[in-house]
Scaffold this active site. Structure first.
Site, PDB file in Angstrom:
ATOM      1  N   HIS A  63       0.857  -1.183   0.000  1.00 21.81           N
ATOM      2  CA  HIS A  63       0.000   0.000   0.000  1.00 21.81           C
ATOM      3  C   HIS A  63       0.894   1.235   0.000  1.00 21.81           C
ATOM      4  CE1 HIS A  63      -2.284   3.184   2.289  1.00 21.81           C
ATOM      5  NE2 HIS A  63      -3.177   2.874   1.367  1.00 21.81           N
ATOM      6  N   HIS A 108       2.215  11.097  -2.016  1.00 21.85           N
ATOM      7  CA  HIS A 108       0.898  10.972  -1.401  1.00 21.85           C
ATOM      8  C   HIS A 108       0.239  12.341  -1.472  1.00 21.85           C
ATOM      9  CE1 HIS A 108      -1.630   9.274   2.176  1.00 21.85           C
ATOM     10  NE2 HIS A 108      -2.231   9.151   1.013  1.00 21.85           N
TER      11      HIS A 108
END
Length: 637
Positions: free
Chosen positions: A141, A187
């Protein structure tokens, strides 16, 4: 003659130099001396040596072979293999060495070689010819992050580490760089620093199949403008691994190919472009009563937010870019290249495919490109638009992947776990960490595996017991990143009943674990690491993780003031579902205030080798210590 729990000369020399005593200064005034324990073979090893030598002082190659086959349970070993092992163990400088024979100390030395006497099987041995959805898949992830989810650096290094460990699922988020003329991976909407997409793609291409030949599933979350999407295709696509992409076939509508058939290929799993374009309408919908977490549990994968999982597509525009493109005609210079141009593959449009979406975004994206991109999606992704239970329904003739948060999975498992098991028998389920895990921690993966979840997405840069379980689970099958699910997770009864992890079941087998001794801390840690004034006080925790009936925790007594503790304690674990059981081993150093970590490992019970084995320990990150190890015995009754 006594021997240490190591056989190489360098380790022996280090131990000799340390002398016979450990000395600790007390308050800078005087020294405390603690005698060093010189480890020798435990009583069980001595008894076994005497048994297989009929009480003689030497063990011949044939007797050693008999010991390996009968007691250790080793298969396929020959007398030639035995002689090679003995040659490696025996010291060529010994004057009395005229033939291959073992003393009891030589046998002890052999037992401490973790590369040939480790606790689990080291080769891939599962059947790899079943459809892909029949396997647990090692999945990451936010694979590019080096630390926490909010402010850490993005880098290609974690991707390389993951691939070298055997991870088969890589996730990237791609965004415009600060000057809007290049592509970064980071991110989004956080303080994480970027890494260029070019570095990430290059790293994937170079390391994808270093550890395992089986397919890598890669997801790009796309937040780019149309001109940068074209740049991805034109500059990066041809430059990197598009020639490795698996092109799905008509037969894939019923079931996916096997890992064996997909060796050395990259698989794309994402939503279809049309589904993405329609997702802006879903943004306005409220979550259903039975699944509130689908809409609010993770910023990356939220089932309702506009930025969630839309980025799984590689070349599809986001809402902002599409609106700007709708206000003025998109020039050919900024359009995404067709996938025929990227891949050199001639795709024919499906004349029978109807497209009833009249949105201008679909028009400007280009029907031909949309259809071609659709043909590249091997595993079609979806999200629980109307709640997880509705999303778990069967859709014949369509292979898909459903992505839910850990909270959604736990709730579904409690309310309708049977539906999850039935879904994962035919489709792929992916579970990801909730958004509040900003420090890159992970959830306990066993509930997901018990219900057949193939892709349990973990923060591989994280830490803690959950990650140790993930590492332990995927040590199985030679660490290749794919594990064939147990048959009971793929079978149905006459009334459509499926495996229930909560059901009361009889014990299938009992595992006995004996902890003999440990060593290596004095080589891998400073003398005062655990205690400034005395040697450490070690004890070992041995725990079982699995279905609730199999969960158990045991521990040895504390051995005080000793760098080389000897326990000789045995524990018994009845197992109802050994196929999903994980043996957790951790050594702690006792302290009045808080015990100190001294090493850990996690082993899949289904892969354990019977007999006396050496068990290397790892640090908190899952990295193997150079010297720290335990000597243990495993037996099934």
């Amino acid at each position: 003659m006594q021997t240490h729990m190591y056989h190489d000369d360098e380790s022996r020399d280090q131990r000799v130099k340390s002398g016979k005593y450990n000395c600790y200064k007390m308050f800078g005034c005087f020294e405390r001396k603690f005698k060093i324990t010189e480890l020798g073979p435990p009583p069980d090893v001595i008894d076994l040596f005497n048994t297989y030598t009929n009480g003689e002082l030497e063990m011949s190659p044939h007797r050693f072979l008999r010991f390996l086959v009968e007691f250790q349970g080793d298969e396929g070993i020959t007398i030639q293999d035995v002689e090679r092992i003995m040659e490696r163990v025996l010291d060529p400088s010994r004057a009395d060495l005229t033939r291959y024979v073992f003393t009891v100390n030589d046998l002890f030395t052999y037992l401490l070689l973790d590369d040939i006497n480790g606790p689990i099987k080291t080769q891939a041995h599962h059947d790899m010819t079943a459809p892909l959805q029949h396997y647990f898949i090692y999945t990451g992830h936010n694979s590019y992050l080096t630390g926490n989810q909010l402010s850490s650096d993005s880098s290609e290094v974690p991707i390389i580490k993951a691939l070298k460990r055997g991870v088969r699922g890589i996730e990237l988020d791609i965004w415009p760089n600060s000057t809007k003329d290049g592509i970064d991976v980071l991110h989004g909407r956080t303080l994480t620093t970027p890494v260029t997409l070019d570095k990430c793609l290059k790293s994937i291409k170079e390391h994808a199949f270093v550890k395992s030949p089986y397919p890598v599933i890669i997801t790009l979350e796309d937040h780019l403008t149309p001109d940068l999407q074209a740049k991805v295709a034109e500059v990066n696509g041809q430059k990197h691994f598009w020639d490795m992409l698996y092109l799905p076939k008509e037969s894939d509508k019923e079931e996916l190919p096997s890992p064996d058939a997909l060796k050395h290929q990259i698989i794309l799993s994402t939503k279809e472009p049309k589904e993405y374009l329609e997702s802006k309408n879903v943004d306005k919908e409220q979550s259903s009563d039975d699944e509130p977490d689908d809409q609010k549990s993770n910023s990356d994968h939220d089932a309702a937010a506009a930025d969630n999982e839309r980025g799984n597509s590689i070349l599809v525009k986001n809402n902002v870019s599409n609106k700007s493109c709708a206000n003025e005609a998109c020039s050919s210079a900024t359009r995404p290249l067709s996938l025929s141009e990227i891949l050199g593959v001639d795709y024919k449009e499906d004349d029978n495919e109807e497209d009833d979406d009249d949105d201008t975004e679909d028009e400007h994206f280009g029907q031909k490109t949309t259809l071609e991109y659709k043909h590249l999606i091997a595993i079609r992704a979806s999200k629980p638009k109307n709640g997880t239970r509705n999303a778990l329904r069967d859709e014949p003739g369509k292979v898909k992947r459903l992505s839910v948060s850990e909270d959604s999975l736990l709730k579904a498992a409690n309310l309708y776990g049977d539906d999850i098991v039935r879904f994962t028998q035919k489709y792929i389920l992916r579970v990801f960490p909730k958004g509040t895990r900003v420090t890159s921690t992970n959830f306990k993966p066993l509930t997901a595996w018990m219900h057949g979840t193939q892709m349990v997405a973990f923060n591989m840069q994280g830490y803690g017991r959950s990650l140790w379980m993930m590492h332990g689970m995927f040590k199985a099958n030679g660490g290749c990143g794919y594990l064939r699910k147990p048959d009971f997770l793929m079978n149905k009864g006459p009334n459509d009943e499926v495996f229930d992890p909560k059901a009361e079941l009889p014990a299938k087998k009992t595992l006995k674990v004996k902890v003999y001794m440990g060593d290596g801390w004095c080589l891998d840690f400073s003398q005062t690491h655990f205690d400034s004034y005395s040697p450490p006080d070690f004890y070992t925790k041995v725990s079982m993780a699995g279905v609730s009936a199999d969960v158990a925790k045991k521990k040895t007594k504390v051995i005080g003031d000793d760098w080389t503790p000897v326990w000789n304690e045995e524990f018994t674990f009845p197992l109802t579902v050994p196929e999903l059981a994980l043996l957790e081993i951790a050594v702690q150093e006792y302290d009045v205030d808080s015990d100190d970590f001294a090493g850990q490992t996690c082993l899949p019970v289904s892969e354990l080798r019977q007999g006396i084995r050496v068990v290397p320990l790892h640090n908190k990150k899952g990295e193997k210590f150079k010297s720290v190890k335990l000597l243990m015995r495993f037996s099934f009754v």
